[in-house]
Design a protein around this motif. Structure first.
Motif, PDB file in Angstrom:
ATOM      1  N   VAL A 176      -3.577 -84.964 -39.666  1.00 18.97           N
ATOM      2  CA  VAL A 176      -3.278 -84.240 -41.023  1.00 18.97           C
ATOM      3  C   VAL A 176      -2.667 -85.063 -41.797  1.00 18.97           C
ATOM      4  O   VAL A 176      -1.381 -85.507 -41.733  1.00 18.97           O
ATOM      5  CB  VAL A 176      -2.678 -83.090 -40.843  1.00 18.97           C
ATOM      6  CG1 VAL A 176      -2.907 -82.230 -42.207  1.00 18.97           C
ATOM      7  CG2 VAL A 176      -3.342 -82.179 -39.717  1.00 18.97           C
ATOM      8  N   LEU A 177      -3.285 -85.740 -42.740  1.00 23.81           N
ATOM      9  CA  LEU A 177      -2.556 -86.960 -43.527  1.00 23.81           C
ATOM     10  C   LEU A 177      -1.680 -86.594 -44.574  1.00 23.81           C
ATOM     11  O   LEU A 177      -1.904 -85.253 -45.204  1.00 23.81           O
ATOM     12  CB  LEU A 177      -3.932 -87.819 -44.248  1.00 23.81           C
ATOM     13  CG  LEU A 177      -4.794 -88.449 -43.137  1.00 23.81           C
ATOM     14  CD1 LEU A 177      -5.715 -89.226 -44.316  1.00 23.81           C
ATOM     15  CD2 LEU A 177      -4.041 -89.273 -42.291  1.00 23.81           C
ATOM     16  N   ALA A 178      -0.677 -87.146 -44.936  1.00 21.80           N
ATOM     17  CA  ALA A 178       0.215 -86.927 -46.064  1.00 21.80           C
ATOM     18  C   ALA A 178       0.799 -88.492 -46.450  1.00 21.80           C
ATOM     19  O   ALA A 178       0.122 -89.402 -45.859  1.00 21.80           O
ATOM     20  CB  ALA A 178       1.414 -86.357 -45.805  1.00 21.80           C
ATOM     21  N   ALA A 179       1.698 -88.583 -47.312  1.00 25.85           N
ATOM     22  CA  ALA A 179       2.307 -89.911 -47.710  1.00 25.85           C
ATOM     23  C   ALA A 179       3.360 -90.272 -46.874  1.00 25.85           C
ATOM     24  O   ALA A 179       3.895 -91.367 -46.763  1.00 25.85           O
ATOM     25  CB  ALA A 179       2.670 -89.865 -49.238  1.00 25.85           C
ATOM     26  N   THR A 180       3.881 -89.470 -45.965  1.00 26.94           N
ATOM     27  CA  THR A 180       5.010 -89.805 -45.104  1.00 26.94           C
ATOM     28  C   THR A 180       4.696 -88.830 -43.819  1.00 26.94           C
ATOM     29  O   THR A 180       4.040 -88.049 -43.846  1.00 26.94           O
ATOM     30  CB  THR A 180       6.283 -89.302 -46.034  1.00 26.94           C
ATOM     31  OG1 THR A 180       7.367 -89.650 -45.123  1.00 26.94           O
ATOM     32  CG2 THR A 180       6.332 -88.044 -46.720  1.00 26.94           C
TER      33      THR A 180
END
Lengths: 301, 301
Positions: A176-180
């Motif tokens: 599950v992608l995010a910036a961090t």
């Protein structure tokens, strides 16, 4: 290295008795894709559109035979209605988007609840063969839901897992992608990702392994995970990337295709059987792979 | 094809008399980057950190000479304070991030308004050499501002244009990215992009050509623009990509680097002189290019 999409072709070739209804098929790259799929005897086709134009394109592509039927429609809109009806009534087992917009097709499908699986939403599921990655990579949702809530992300994830497991008979690793990788209350992408990963551990999401928040480097590279000291079974070996909203999904999709040299194919999922999506900019090869992807993902066989 | 970053090296080599203060330099890949820059006589260096460790690393890297000075600090935090002070007082002309986090460094800088240019905000500006793209490509802001307002996007854009023009003495083509080329009131990325493009045409944003909303395929590929019938002087020839929020920026950044094989370097801009950013996962080459990027972007010379 073997072209990763040949896996899809092989799974598709094992599925028998499918008929694909194409909503507005009067386009040369669609007819060329049909020709390739027909030569491989992957399915039968119902082509809805201007029948004069369809016959002309079939002649140009040297496409003929009992497995391909043309049905005249007075407009792309009518072709879509007719193709959806064939799909709904079982005359066709799969629906494919032709030269009608995704918005138009999706809104027609949304009007008839019997076409959608219970307790889910429509979402886009894309698949990529990226030369620099070691296996097929799924991405969702880069095309339908603009800014999904946590509950919607859960349904989007389940749609993707359902296709993956039916197709490959294995449990996917979902990043599950995010910036961090850190949970930051000021960034909903990170909190939703953390919640989805706990939901999976608590059995609220089944048949997969979920980890997040993860940035793309950690999702795709075990080395990046090591350097950043992220201990994750998903890191560097992701099967499915779940993006937080349409902008990041779309940019990742286009970056894979236009900067990283990936071949891609997309489905509309959440429907009873996956709908084959195509975009104008796709070549006939990409449209052919989308047909293979849908056949491979279809649960009936 | 010639490595596109050699352009940066050449511009950097023409700048004389710079001193770079490094906040917490006690890391081997930073010292290796300093060694390479020092061998090219690009600048002098003030290395803040544990001086025993620094001297050990310098010995390992075979780095010595009058152009490199070590200053002992009792912690990474103190090293950052000392490096910022050297930069503020003019002892150093540029500041470089070592093994202190970007958050810590940025918050220290934000506390002292005299370090920031009037009427702007801090933003991250990255530069990429992507093998499949025909020139250097800038990306902003993939690292500082989470969900910038229209006004903040305008300042982020101006920060990037300012660096570009100082560095390359030409007006950049700016693609304001979104998931679609259509203005959709339900997608702020598209409305903000449209407004920024009109602002540029009305002279509210100068020294550049802005177009948006554009999806990544159209921004990078003239062929995609032709197929989608988008008439744009920016399409297929973008110099700067402006992203709507940190998630899409970060994912695009990592995709370029981890899927498309790009070499990258980043700066913190909006400060009086650009601050050299590095991340743990970067190798010493990437850190060396970040030094070149900052020297090339610095307005004094």
């Amino acid at each position: 290295m073997m072209h990763k999409f040949t896996v899809l072709e092989k799974i598709a070739a094992a599925k028998q008795g499918n008929t694909i209804a194409i909503a507005a098929a009067d386009d040369s790259s669609i007819i060329n894709a049909v020709k390739k799929a027909s030569d491989q005897q992957l399915a039968s086709f119902l082509l809805y559109g201007d029948s004069d134009r369809l016959k002309e394109l079939m002649k140009e592509a040297d496409l003929s035979g009992d497995e391909v039927e043309c049905i005249n429609a007075s407009s792309a809109e009518q072709a879509a209605d007719m193709a959806i009806k064939a799909w709904k009534t079982g005359k066709a087992t799969l629906l494919m988007k032709g030269i009608v917009s995704t918005d138009v097709l999706a809104s027609k499908i949304l009007k008839d609840k019997s076409l959608i699986k219970p307790d889910t939403i429509l979402s886009q599921l894309a698949i990529f063969d990226i030369p620099s990655y070691h296996k097929l990579l799924f991405l969702t949702d880069a095309g339908i839901n603009i800014a999904p809530s946590l509950e919607a992300k859960k349904k989007i994830l389940k749609n993707a897992v359902s296709v993956y497991t039916k197709m490959l008979h294995a449990e996917p690793k979902v990043a599950v992608l995010a910036a961090t990788e850190k949970v930051n209350p000021a960034m909903a992408a990170t909190t939703d990702a953390a919640l989805l990963s706990v939901m999976q551990r608590r059995g609220q999401i089944e048949n997969c392994l979920v980890d997040g928040p993860l940035a793309v480097d950690v999702a795709l590279s075990a080395q990046a995970a090591t350097i950043k000291r992220i201990d994750s079974s998903v890191a560097g070996d992701s099967d499915i990337l779940l993006v937080p909203e349409i902008e990041s999904g779309n940019m990742l999709y286009k970056s894979f295709t236009y900067a990283a040299g990936a071949v891609s194919a997309s489905l509309l999922v959440g429907t009873n059987t996956p709908v084959i999506l195509t975009s104008r900019a796709d070549d006939s090869n990409s449209k052919y792979y989308a047909i293979c992807f849908a056949l491979a993902a279809a649960s009936f066989a």
